[in-house]
Design a protein around this motif. Structure first.
Motif, PDB file in Angstrom:
ATOM      1  N   SER A  12     -13.876  -4.276   3.956  1.00 31.54           N
ATOM      2  CA  SER A  12     -14.345  -5.473   3.338  1.00 31.54           C
ATOM      3  C   SER A  12     -14.100  -5.549   1.775  1.00 31.54           C
ATOM      4  CB  SER A  12     -15.597  -6.066   3.733  1.00 31.54           C
ATOM      5  OG  SER A  12     -16.570  -4.818   3.295  1.00 31.54           O
ATOM      6  N   THR A  13     -13.808  -4.294   1.163  1.00 31.32           N
ATOM      7  CA  THR A  13     -13.657  -4.229  -0.194  1.00 31.32           C
ATOM      8  C   THR A  13     -12.244  -3.846  -0.582  1.00 31.32           C
ATOM      9  OG1 THR A  13     -14.234  -1.755  -0.229  1.00 31.32           O
ATOM     10  CG2 THR A  13     -16.002  -3.578  -0.400  1.00 31.32           C
ATOM     11  N   GLU A  14     -11.759  -4.055  -1.802  1.00 24.55           N
ATOM     12  CA  GLU A  14     -10.379  -3.610  -2.238  1.00 24.55           C
ATOM     13  C   GLU A  14     -10.438  -1.996  -2.439  1.00 24.55           C
ATOM     14  OE1 GLU A  14      -6.726  -4.171  -2.645  1.00 24.55           O
ATOM     15  OE2 GLU A  14      -8.240  -5.878  -2.595  1.00 24.55           O
ATOM     16  N   ASP A  15     -11.379  -1.489  -2.535  1.00 22.20           N
ATOM     17  CA  ASP A  15     -11.318  -0.077  -2.730  1.00 22.20           C
ATOM     18  C   ASP A  15     -10.921   0.480  -1.376  1.00 22.20           C
ATOM     19  OD1 ASP A  15     -11.626  -0.069  -5.482  1.00 22.20           O
ATOM     20  OD2 ASP A  15     -13.757   0.569  -5.243  1.00 22.20           O
ATOM     21  N   CYS A  16     -11.710   0.222  -0.237  1.00 20.53           N
ATOM     22  CA  CYS A  16     -11.468   0.595   0.986  1.00 20.53           C
ATOM     23  C   CYS A  16     -10.142   0.159   1.470  1.00 20.53           C
ATOM     24  CB  CYS A  16     -12.315  -0.114   2.287  1.00 20.53           C
ATOM     25  SG  CYS A  16     -12.223   0.380   3.702  1.00 20.53           S
ATOM     26  N   ARG A  17      -9.501  -1.003   1.070  1.00 19.70           N
ATOM     27  CA  ARG A  17      -8.240  -1.559   1.427  1.00 19.70           C
ATOM     28  C   ARG A  17      -7.058  -0.546   0.962  1.00 19.70           C
ATOM     29  NH1 ARG A  17     -10.638  -6.734   0.730  1.00 19.70           N
ATOM     30  NH2 ARG A  17     -10.744  -7.766   2.783  1.00 19.70           N
ATOM     31  N   SER A  18      -7.131  -0.404  -0.324  1.00 22.63           N
ATOM     32  CA  SER A  18      -6.307   0.662  -1.144  1.00 22.63           C
ATOM     33  C   SER A  18      -6.226   1.919  -0.441  1.00 22.63           C
ATOM     34  CB  SER A  18      -6.497   0.370  -2.602  1.00 22.63           C
ATOM     35  OG  SER A  18      -7.499   1.115  -3.004  1.00 22.63           O
ATOM     36  N   GLU A  19      -7.123   2.474  -0.420  1.00 21.80           N
ATOM     37  CA  GLU A  19      -7.265   3.869   0.085  1.00 21.80           C
ATOM     38  C   GLU A  19      -6.928   4.133   1.572  1.00 21.80           C
ATOM     39  OE1 GLU A  19     -10.579   7.474  -0.296  1.00 21.80           O
ATOM     40  OE2 GLU A  19     -11.300   5.693   0.483  1.00 21.80           O
ATOM     41  N   LEU A  20      -7.381   3.230   2.600  1.00 21.59           N
ATOM     42  CA  LEU A  20      -6.958   3.434   3.623  1.00 21.59           C
ATOM     43  C   LEU A  20      -5.391   3.092   4.008  1.00 21.59           C
ATOM     44  CD1 LEU A  20      -7.378   3.578   6.711  1.00 21.59           C
ATOM     45  CD2 LEU A  20      -8.477   1.386   6.953  1.00 21.59           C
ATOM     46  N   GLU A  21      -4.804   1.937   3.002  1.00 17.87           N
ATOM     47  CA  GLU A  21      -3.407   1.662   3.235  1.00 17.87           C
ATOM     48  C   GLU A  21      -2.686   2.956   2.802  1.00 17.87           C
ATOM     49  OE1 GLU A  21      -1.687  -1.576   1.247  1.00 17.87           O
ATOM     50  OE2 GLU A  21      -3.279  -3.134   2.166  1.00 17.87           O
ATOM     51  N   GLU A  22      -3.126   3.566   1.864  1.00 19.99           N
ATOM     52  CA  GLU A  22      -2.438   4.685   1.429  1.00 19.99           C
ATOM     53  C   GLU A  22      -2.413   5.941   2.686  1.00 19.99           C
ATOM     54  OE1 GLU A  22      -0.131   7.659  -0.965  1.00 19.99           O
ATOM     55  OE2 GLU A  22      -0.305   5.445  -0.670  1.00 19.99           O
TER      56      GLU A  22
END
Length: 227
Positions: A12-22
């Motif tokens: 639900s947060t941008e930090d979570c999205r960017s880290e998980l995408e990597e």
């Protein structure tokens, strides 16, 4: 590859999205290399389960070296990882990916042998680990359709299982579990032993290997919240 459909299941947060995408990007590159390789023809004794702990007569070191070589090609040093490390499940970070991909390679090497494997007291017959992912599939019966629960191990082994039974301790009943909903994933934790699985309804458009990694990422986040 677009990972938004996967990260949105959890983040639900941008930090979570960017880290998980990597994390997903790196994993996909490594897994694609595993799937493209010719894996050794392992000599398997299906009466000795789990296969990782004694049901494979030689060849495990060769599978691990194949996985390590893939990591070296991606400039990741995992040369010190041993079979014992993989069996104990004590690896973290990049080394945890070695364990996951080794078990995935082992499953790929034996899945075509028609071994008719089943869960062994809730544990995977291939690698011996407890499943952490459950997929609910709507299946047609003789008269009515019904929801069937499939547990999936990190190695890829997937088989149906009783809906409200803990694979770790065997306790039964809907009230024997605590539930946490994170995004679209329901995390079900056994009140007796604490084992947690992530549950999702089946979607044929999503890759279960990536779903597994998303669920694992969410488990880490839940553990941090409980500290």
């Amino acid at each position: 590859m677009d990972y938004r459909g996967y990260v949105d299941l959890l983040c639900s947060t941008e930090d979570c999205r960017s880290e998980l995408e990597e994390v997903l990007r790196v994993f996909v590159e490594l897994l694609d290399d595993v799937k493209e390789l010719r894996l050794p023809d392992l000599d398997v004794n299906p009466s000795r389960l789990p296969l990782l702990a004694g049901g494979v007569r030689g060849g495990l070191e060769g599978v691990l070296e194949i996985v390590k070589d893939i990591f070296r090609r991606h400039e990741l040093d995992v040369s010190d990882v041993s079979i014992r490390d993989v069996m104990e499940g004590s690896l973290e970070g990049e080394r945890a990916l070695v364990s996951m991909l080794f078990k995935r390679a082992l499953y790929e090497a034996v899945r075509g042998k028609d071994l008719r494997l089943q869960w062994v007291n809730g544990r995977c017959p291939v690698c011996g680990f407890l499943p952490i992912l459950a997929i609910v599939r709507r299946e047609r019966g003789e008269i009515f359709s019904r929801d069937v629960l499939y547990l999936r191990c990190t190695c890829g082994f997937t088989e149906s299982y009783e809906h409200f039974k803990c694979p770790s301790c065997g306790v039964r009943g809907r009230d024997a579990f605590e539930y946490n909903i994170v995004g679209e994933i329901t995390y079900r934790t056994c009140s007796r032993c604490g084992h947690t699985i992530g549950i999702l309804r089946d979607n044929p458009n999503l890759d279960l290997d990536l779903i597994m990694l998303v669920v694992m990422y969410g488990l880490v986040a839940l553990a941090k919240e409980r500290l």
